[in-house]
Design an enzyme around this catalytic site. Structure first.
Site, PDB file in Angstrom:
ATOM      1  N   TYR A  49       0.847  -1.192   0.000  1.00  0.00           N
ATOM      2  CA  TYR A  49       0.000   0.000   0.000  1.00  0.00           C
ATOM      3  C   TYR A  49       0.886   1.247   0.000  1.00  0.00           C
ATOM      4  O   TYR A  49       2.040   1.207   0.422  1.00  0.00           O
ATOM      5  CB  TYR A  49      -0.929   0.012   1.217  1.00  0.00           C
ATOM      6  CG  TYR A  49      -2.079  -0.966   1.122  1.00  0.00           C
ATOM      7  CD1 TYR A  49      -3.368  -0.539   0.805  1.00  0.00           C
ATOM      8  CD2 TYR A  49      -1.876  -2.324   1.350  1.00  0.00           C
ATOM      9  CE1 TYR A  49      -4.429  -1.432   0.720  1.00  0.00           C
ATOM     10  CE2 TYR A  49      -2.933  -3.223   1.275  1.00  0.00           C
ATOM     11  CZ  TYR A  49      -4.207  -2.773   0.963  1.00  0.00           C
ATOM     12  OH  TYR A  49      -5.244  -3.670   0.877  1.00  0.00           O
ATOM     13  N   GLU A  50       0.308   2.333  -0.437  1.00  0.00           N
ATOM     14  CA  GLU A  50       1.045   3.579  -0.665  1.00  0.00           C
ATOM     15  C   GLU A  50       1.713   4.133   0.589  1.00  0.00           C
ATOM     16  O   GLU A  50       2.710   4.855   0.509  1.00  0.00           O
ATOM     17  CB  GLU A  50       0.071   4.609  -1.239  1.00  0.00           C
ATOM     18  CG  GLU A  50       0.686   5.886  -1.734  1.00  0.00           C
ATOM     19  CD  GLU A  50      -0.372   6.822  -2.316  1.00  0.00           C
ATOM     20  OE1 GLU A  50      -0.131   8.027  -2.302  1.00  0.00           O
ATOM     21  OE2 GLU A  50      -1.436   6.334  -2.762  1.00  0.00           O
ATOM     22  N   SER A  51       1.203   3.786   1.756  1.00  0.00           N
ATOM     23  CA  SER A  51       1.739   4.310   3.007  1.00  0.00           C
ATOM     24  C   SER A  51       3.062   3.669   3.401  1.00  0.00           C
ATOM     25  O   SER A  51       3.678   4.082   4.388  1.00  0.00           O
ATOM     26  CB  SER A  51       0.720   4.111   4.133  1.00  0.00           C
ATOM     27  OG  SER A  51       0.283   2.762   4.174  1.00  0.00           O
ATOM     28  N   GLY A  52       3.502   2.648   2.663  1.00  0.00           N
ATOM     29  CA  GLY A  52       4.795   2.037   2.939  1.00  0.00           C
ATOM     30  C   GLY A  52       4.725   0.652   3.542  1.00  0.00           C
ATOM     31  O   GLY A  52       5.748   0.090   3.933  1.00  0.00           O
ATOM     32  N   GLY A 129      -1.101   8.245  -5.327  1.00  0.00           N
ATOM     33  CA  GLY A 129       0.000   7.553  -6.004  1.00  0.00           C
ATOM     34  C   GLY A 129      -0.394   6.905  -7.310  1.00  0.00           C
ATOM     35  O   GLY A 129       0.439   6.267  -7.968  1.00  0.00           O
TER      36      GLY A 129
END
Length: 257
Positions: A49-52, A129
Site C-alpha cells: 500500500y502507498e503508506s509504505g 500515487g
C-alpha cells in the site's frame, strides 16, 4: 447461491491475480479484490500500500492507506519515498490495481475533476500515487462499476495514463509499464485491442446483455469475436468475501463508538 453484481465484479477481479505476485493496491474495490485473492487462491501474494506497508495481511479491509491495520499486519514498513523509488520505479511491482471516477476507451483514468480543470463541476479526491502506479507497475488492472458517466469517450482530465490516444503513443512517451491489461466491471471484462489499444468487451457476466453494456458505455464499444461468458462466483469465494466484509463492518462500527 445468489450473488450481487458487485460480488461478481470483485470475485472476477480477484481471480485474475496470481499467487506470488507483488501487487500495489488502491483503496476501495481494488483492496477488496486483492485481499480476497490473498484469502483464497493466492495466499503468497505480496500486497503493498502507498503508506509504505509491505506484505500486509489485514484481517479486515482498511479504511484508507493510513489505516493502522496495514502497518500492524505488514512484514515491514518503509518510507513512502522508498515504496515509490525502490519498489515501484525499480520495476518490482507486478500489478498495480486501481479504480477511478472516469475511464476512457484507451484506459486513461480520471480521479481529479469532472468538467473543465479550472472550473470543474466536481472536484474529486485527486491523484495520490495512482499516476506513478499506472506508469511504473509492470501491468495495471482497473476495477470500476460500469455506467455511462464513468465510461466515457475521453476523460475530462488524465490523472493516470493508460494508452493516451491509443496505438503505440504510450511507448513513444517512454512510460515504462505495459499499461492497463483489463478493466473489470459489474457487467463484464474489457481488454485492449493489441494494435489500437482501444478497450473491447472480451467477457460478459451471466445475466447481462451486450446491449445493456453498450448503453452504459460512452463510446462505440467493440465486441471481441471470441467473447466469453464470465465464470460465476463459487460458494467458497462468496463465503470468504461476505465474511471479510462482515468482519470489516463490525470492526469499523465498534471503532467509531
Amino acid at each position: 447461491m445468489e450473488y450481487t453484481k458487485e460480488e461478481m465484479m470483485i470475485i472476477t477481479a480477484s481471480r485474475l491475480l496470481q499467487n506470488g505476485e507483488v501487487c500495489f493496491v488502491g483503496i476501495g474495490l481494488p483492496s477488496t479484490a486483492c485481499n480476497l485473492a490473498r484469502l483464497t487462491h493466492a495466499p503468497d501474494i505480496v500486497l503493498i500500500y502507498e503508506s509504505g506497508t509491505i506484505d500486509t495481511k489485514p484481517h479486515i479491509l482498511p479504511l484508507s492507506i493510513g489505516d493502522d491495520i496495514l502497518a500492524e499486519t505488514a512484514s515491514t514498513v518503509v518510507s513512502v519515498p522508498e515504496i515509490f523509488n525502490y519498489w515501484l520505479q525499480g520495476g518490482k511491482v507486478d500489478v498495480g490495481f486501481l479504480g477511478g471516477a472516469q475511464i476512457d476507451k484507451f484506459g486513461n483514468i480520471n480521479s481529479t475533476v469532472i468538467g473543465p480543470y479550472k472550473k470543474p463541476k466536481v472536484r474529486l479526491p485527486g491523484a495520490g500515487g495512482a499516476p506513478e502506479i499506472a506508469s511504473n507497475a509492470k501491468n495495471t488492472f482497473v476495477i470500476m462499476k460500469h455506467n455511462i458517466r464513468a465510461f466515457v469517450e475521453k476523460v475530462d482530465f488524465i490523472t493516470s495514463a493508460g494508452y493516451l490516444n491509443g496505438g503505440d503513443e504510450r511507448r513513444k512517451m517512454g512510460i515504462p509499464g505495459e499499461g492497463p491489461q483489463c478493466i473489470i466491471t459489474d457487467m463484464g471484462i474489457l481488454r485492449p485491442n493489441p494494435e489500437s489499444k482501444e478497450f473491447e468487451l472480451t467477457s460478459i457476466h451471466p445475466g447481462i446483455s451486450i446491449q445493456e453494456i453498450k448503453d452504459n458505455t460512452g463510446w462505440d464499444l467493440k465486441i471481441s469475436e471470441n467473447l466469453a461468458v464470465t465464470e460465476v462466483p463459487s460458494l467458497e469465494y462468496l463465503h470468504v468475501l461476505r465474511d471479510l466484509q462482515y468482519r470489516t463492518s463490525i470492526a469499523h462500527t465498534h471503532s467509531q463508538k
